[in-house]
Design an enzyme around this catalytic site. Sequence first.
Site, PDB file in Angstrom:
ATOM      1  N   ASP A 285      -7.947   5.111  -7.395  1.00  0.00           N
ATOM      2  CA  ASP A 285      -9.170   4.674  -7.167  1.00  0.00           C
ATOM      3  C   ASP A 285     -10.087   5.782  -6.646  1.00  0.00           C
ATOM      4  O   ASP A 285      -9.844   6.187  -5.576  1.00  0.00           O
ATOM      5  CB  ASP A 285      -9.244   3.279  -6.339  1.00  0.00           C
TER       6      ASP A 285
ATOM      7  N   ASP B 280       0.951  -1.252  -0.092  1.00  0.00           N
ATOM      8  CA  ASP B 280      -0.046  -0.056  -0.031  1.00  0.00           C
ATOM      9  C   ASP B 280       1.199   1.384  -0.047  1.00  0.00           C
ATOM     10  O   ASP B 280       1.814   1.481   0.891  1.00  0.00           O
ATOM     11  CB  ASP B 280      -0.920  -0.036   1.380  1.00  0.00           C
TER      12      ASP B 280
END
Length: 249
Positions: free
Chosen positions: A154, A131
């Site tokens: 996103d 991440d």
Amino acid sequence: MDNTETTSGRPPQTDFNTVFNNDLDYPRLGNVTFRRGTLTENQEALFTENWPVLGKDLSDEIIDIDSWFGRSGHKTIVEIGSGTGTSTAAMAPLEADTNVIAVELYKPGLAKLMGQVVRNDLDNIRMVRGDGVEVLVRMFEPESLDGLRVFFPDPWPKARHNKRRIIQSGTLNLFASRLKKGGVLHVATDHADYAEWINELIHVEPTLEYKGWPWESCPQLTNRQVITKFEGKGLDKDHVITEYLWEKK
């Protein structure tokens, strides 16, 4: 920061407000997980052979950038969420004097980028699997980077998921903390609602000066050169691409 590891071998998610002693907003990610995906036999072989040199997994190891790239005195840019690396690989030859570190959770995306790196002998690209927010806080020293890129993150379009968006007051503060003075943050989105979200945060981080778009005298390459897969989908739907540039004060 808690350095204990989960049973899956990955460190637990950082409690950012405690670590940075603030009440800013950070993405609500839940558990830090790796997105699964299947590699072809050739991709798997290529990945296995080259990852020990070109890649690192999320950890609490601070990256020695000069050692990893085998050179010193070069600018370093981190791209958060590099996807399949289309724009990463296309831009790399045009910024050969810049170290580029692509951060991505999705292994097939990293494998596709690695294929381009190996086939085209792109020696200025390295990769981290994890991440992006966790990678920045755990693996890079403060004021160690010349640039950060976040291309087409996103959008998490449902209102109840907005807090999962990577662009938040806290992450902008984190980005700024990892940039050197004069360093550049470059963000691009093709999602109108996300653009409105970012517009509300343009001036929220006091150590980042918003430069708008385009910024003709920007000290780093800002032309993404190729239409990425997600950008192409956006253009197909007549979405407008909105880009943002900030400079670390």
